[in-house]
Design a protein around this motif. Structure first.
Motif, mmCIF file in Angstrom:
data_model
loop_
_atom_site.group_PDB
_atom_site.id
_atom_site.type_symbol
_atom_site.label_atom_id
_atom_site.label_comp_id
_atom_site.label_asym_id
_atom_site.label_seq_id
_atom_site.Cartn_x
_atom_site.Cartn_y
_atom_site.Cartn_z
ATOM 1 N N SER A 99 0.680 -5.457 -8.026
ATOM 2 C CA SER A 99 -0.321 -4.783 -6.928
ATOM 3 C C SER A 99 0.002 -3.161 -6.767
ATOM 4 O O SER A 99 -0.816 -2.668 -6.597
ATOM 5 C CB SER A 99 0.476 -5.471 -5.762
ATOM 6 O OG SER A 99 0.424 -6.828 -5.900
ATOM 7 N N VAL A 100 1.131 -2.810 -7.136
ATOM 8 C CA VAL A 100 1.581 -1.290 -6.930
ATOM 9 C C VAL A 100 0.571 -0.750 -8.274
ATOM 10 O O VAL A 100 -0.079 0.409 -7.882
ATOM 11 C CB VAL A 100 2.933 -0.990 -7.162
ATOM 12 C CG1 VAL A 100 3.138 0.619 -7.433
ATOM 13 C CG2 VAL A 100 3.846 -1.646 -6.240
ATOM 14 N N LEU A 101 0.732 -1.138 -9.303
ATOM 15 C CA LEU A 101 -0.439 -0.600 -10.426
ATOM 16 C C LEU A 101 -1.696 -0.499 -10.075
ATOM 17 O O LEU A 101 -2.336 0.527 -10.273
ATOM 18 C CB LEU A 101 -0.076 -1.257 -11.894
ATOM 19 C CG LEU A 101 1.321 -0.955 -12.476
ATOM 20 C CD1 LEU A 101 1.551 -1.808 -13.587
ATOM 21 C CD2 LEU A 101 1.254 0.514 -12.775
ATOM 22 N N VAL A 102 -2.240 -1.600 -9.394
ATOM 23 C CA VAL A 102 -3.780 -1.728 -9.195
ATOM 24 C C VAL A 102 -4.093 -0.675 -7.908
ATOM 25 O O VAL A 102 -5.027 -0.074 -8.266
ATOM 26 C CB VAL A 102 -4.109 -2.983 -8.483
ATOM 27 C CG1 VAL A 102 -5.423 -3.201 -8.152
ATOM 28 C CG2 VAL A 102 -4.221 -3.990 -9.876
ATOM 29 N N LEU A 103 -3.135 -0.536 -6.901
ATOM 30 C CA LEU A 103 -3.561 0.731 -6.001
ATOM 31 C C LEU A 103 -3.276 1.959 -6.705
ATOM 32 O O LEU A 103 -4.098 2.884 -6.496
ATOM 33 C CB LEU A 103 -2.370 0.311 -5.025
ATOM 34 C CG LEU A 103 -2.608 1.358 -3.774
ATOM 35 C CD1 LEU A 103 -3.852 1.582 -3.020
ATOM 36 C CD2 LEU A 103 -1.508 1.224 -2.807
ATOM 37 N N LYS A 104 -2.300 2.062 -7.395
ATOM 38 C CA LYS A 104 -2.127 3.284 -8.127
ATOM 39 C C LYS A 104 -3.476 3.878 -9.135
ATOM 40 O O LYS A 104 -3.967 4.832 -8.908
ATOM 41 C CB LYS A 104 -0.916 3.587 -8.903
ATOM 42 C CG LYS A 104 -0.518 4.682 -9.490
ATOM 43 C CD LYS A 104 -1.291 4.855 -11.181
ATOM 44 C CE LYS A 104 -0.645 6.176 -11.693
ATOM 45 N NZ LYS A 104 -1.505 6.279 -12.829
ATOM 46 N N GLU A 105 -3.905 2.871 -9.942
ATOM 47 C CA GLU A 105 -4.870 3.055 -10.454
ATOM 48 C C GLU A 105 -6.254 3.211 -9.704
ATOM 49 O O GLU A 105 -7.166 3.827 -10.120
ATOM 50 C CB GLU A 105 -5.276 1.725 -11.346
ATOM 51 C CG GLU A 105 -4.239 1.582 -12.524
ATOM 52 C CD GLU A 105 -4.389 3.021 -13.668
ATOM 53 O OE1 GLU A 105 -5.234 3.356 -13.751
ATOM 54 O OE2 GLU A 105 -3.194 3.131 -14.046
ATOM 55 N N CYS A 106 -6.305 2.469 -8.817
ATOM 56 C CA CYS A 106 -7.619 2.665 -7.888
ATOM 57 C C CYS A 106 -7.373 4.318 -7.438
ATOM 58 O O CYS A 106 -8.759 4.543 -7.317
ATOM 59 C CB CYS A 106 -7.199 1.709 -6.453
ATOM 60 S SG CYS A 106 -8.672 1.649 -5.444
ATOM 61 N N THR A 107 -6.372 4.553 -6.720
ATOM 62 C CA THR A 107 -6.551 6.116 -6.361
ATOM 63 C C THR A 107 -6.798 6.948 -7.582
ATOM 64 O O THR A 107 -7.645 8.075 -7.614
ATOM 65 C CB THR A 107 -5.375 6.466 -5.572
ATOM 66 O OG1 THR A 107 -4.122 5.928 -6.420
ATOM 67 C CG2 THR A 107 -5.366 5.846 -4.404
ATOM 68 N N LEU A 149 0.820 -1.295 -0.045
ATOM 69 C CA LEU A 149 0.024 0.072 -0.052
ATOM 70 C C LEU A 149 0.920 1.279 0.143
ATOM 71 O O LEU A 149 0.515 2.320 -0.795
ATOM 72 C CB LEU A 149 -0.701 0.030 1.166
ATOM 73 C CG LEU A 149 -2.171 -1.002 1.216
ATOM 74 C CD1 LEU A 149 -2.757 -0.882 2.538
ATOM 75 C CD2 LEU A 149 -3.062 -0.769 -0.094
ATOM 76 N N LEU A 150 1.938 1.243 0.785
ATOM 77 C CA LEU A 150 2.678 2.458 0.815
ATOM 78 C C LEU A 150 3.605 2.607 -0.491
ATOM 79 O O LEU A 150 3.537 3.719 -0.781
ATOM 80 C CB LEU A 150 3.928 2.261 1.888
ATOM 81 C CG LEU A 150 4.782 3.420 2.313
ATOM 82 C CD1 LEU A 150 4.061 4.577 2.741
ATOM 83 C CD2 LEU A 150 5.887 2.841 3.476
ATOM 84 N N THR A 151 3.902 1.468 -1.080
ATOM 85 C CA THR A 151 4.601 1.790 -2.532
ATOM 86 C C THR A 151 3.553 2.205 -3.364
ATOM 87 O O THR A 151 4.000 3.378 -4.190
ATOM 88 C CB THR A 151 5.330 0.422 -3.100
ATOM 89 O OG1 THR A 151 5.952 -0.089 -1.959
ATOM 90 C CG2 THR A 151 6.031 0.532 -4.148
ATOM 91 N N GLY A 152 2.323 1.471 -3.361
ATOM 92 C CA GLY A 152 1.405 2.231 -4.462
ATOM 93 C C GLY A 152 0.901 3.851 -4.283
ATOM 94 O O GLY A 152 0.534 4.497 -5.279
ATOM 95 N N THR A 153 0.940 3.790 -2.865
ATOM 96 C CA THR A 153 0.351 5.295 -2.518
ATOM 97 C C THR A 153 1.407 6.216 -2.909
ATOM 98 O O THR A 153 1.177 7.407 -3.187
ATOM 99 C CB THR A 153 0.012 5.489 -1.032
ATOM 100 O OG1 THR A 153 -0.821 4.389 -0.729
ATOM 101 C CG2 THR A 153 -0.596 6.814 -0.667
ATOM 102 N N PHE A 154 2.788 6.159 -2.719
ATOM 103 C CA PHE A 154 3.579 6.706 -3.157
ATOM 104 C C PHE A 154 3.727 7.151 -4.772
ATOM 105 O O PHE A 154 4.053 8.181 -5.040
ATOM 106 C CB PHE A 154 5.118 6.250 -2.861
ATOM 107 C CG PHE A 154 5.925 6.555 -1.528
ATOM 108 C CD1 PHE A 154 5.853 8.084 -1.028
ATOM 109 C CD2 PHE A 154 6.068 5.769 -0.742
ATOM 110 C CE1 PHE A 154 6.216 8.399 0.253
ATOM 111 C CE2 PHE A 154 6.672 6.078 0.678
ATOM 112 C CZ PHE A 154 6.981 7.218 1.093
ATOM 113 N N GLY A 155 3.154 6.229 -5.334
ATOM 114 C CA GLY A 155 3.205 6.076 -6.819
ATOM 115 C C GLY A 155 2.197 7.142 -7.172
ATOM 116 O O GLY A 155 2.259 7.763 -8.191
#
Length: 300
Positions: free
Chosen positions: A236-244, A99-105
């Protein structure tokens, strides 16, 4: 804290990103509500109405409304998510690290857009600072994940095929949508600017999407189908980034529609639908992870 706990540098970077983005987003939503109606003449001879008030007064109505929608999501979703991710990551949770990695993204993409696209304003240096801090935070957070133990922790419940299908679709949809907007004008005589260029000099969002996001999504999908460890992390990182980001885009569409900005029916239907799908995938991903079997590297 155990081995997966977020490192001290990551904690400092996340804290600074949260504080600075809080100030920037708040300023974007609160600096003025009325202004003089003005227009800008572009180098292509077109007249573009400007927002006229607040921090984004020199931006076009379309871009300003998008920025306001982005600020709403940054305050209501991204900053709380950053806090939650840091809380979990500092306790050694793999979910927190991802989550932290994706949110930084998310913060890097968002404030790179502000730094390179938005008309110059008093928060320019803040945009640059958040862009830089979140980039280094992304790199540190990414490097802290032990790829050798991520894949076993996710299998067999990780929604690999569904996620890969979504990533392939997202890459194709973004590619077709942006090239479909850009290409026709390239072959006209004289060359016509694409819709959305307004009074800006280039297409920053389209450059980021076509040059980074779409290729990364396609690569992640291939790696995921091949059950490569890096595929689990990148997807995982891309999905979180795309979610936000898709949540932000949905907010932008509402703001633009309310402001009378013309939006294609494809965009009105596509982005909210993709938003719903990616939220489902994110939840499925997080539920699939086995925390016990997935310790990461010792923080540095």
């Amino acid at each position: 804290m155990n081995q997966t706990a977020a490192s001290k540098p990551s904690t400092i970077l996340a804290t600074l990103v949260g504080i600075l983005s809080l100030g920037a987003a708040t300023a974007g939503l609160s600096t003025g509500t009325q202004g003089t109606v003005r227009s800008a003449l572009t180098v292509f001879g077109e007249t573009v109405p400007l927002y006229g008030h607040g921090l984004y007064r020199h931006d076009s109505i379309s871009v300003a409304e998008q920025a306001v929608g982005q600020d709403i999501v940054t305050l209501g979703v991204a900053i709380p998510l950053l806090g939650l991710a840091l809380f979990l990551a500092r306790r050694g949770r793999l979910k927190g690290q991802l989550l932290l990695t994706g949110t930084f993204g998310y913060f890097f993409y968002t404030y790179a857009s502000y730094a390179f696209l938005a008309m110059y304003n008093a928060f320019f240096l803040v945009y640059v600072a958040v862009m830089s801090l979140s980039l280094f935070g992304f790199v540190l957070s990414w490097s802290s994940v032990d790829l050798k133990k991520l894949a076993p922790s996710a299998q067999p419940k990780f929604p690999a095929k569904r996620t890969a299908a979504f990533l392939f679709f997202a890459a194709a949809a973004v590619g077709l949508m942006w090239t479909g907007r850009i290409a026709p004008g390239l072959f006209s005589d004289p060359m016509q600017p694409p819709i959305g260029l307004d009074h800006y000099t280039t297409l920053v969002i389209q450059a980021l999407d076509l040059g980074i996001v779409a290729p990364a999504a396609a690569v992640a999908a291939v790696l995921l189908l091949r059950k490569k460890a890096s595929g689990y992390l990148l997807s995982s990182v891309l999905v979180l980034k795309e979610c936000t980001m898709l949540t932000a885009i949905s907010s932008m569409l509402v703001r633009m529609r309310m402001a009378g900005v013309e939006i294609s029916i494809v965009e009105l239907l596509l982005f909210p639908a993709m938003n719903a799908v990616v939220v489902y995938l994110l939840i499925a991903m997080l539920r699939s992870l086995n925390e016990i079997d997935a310790p990461g590297r010792t923080p540095t």
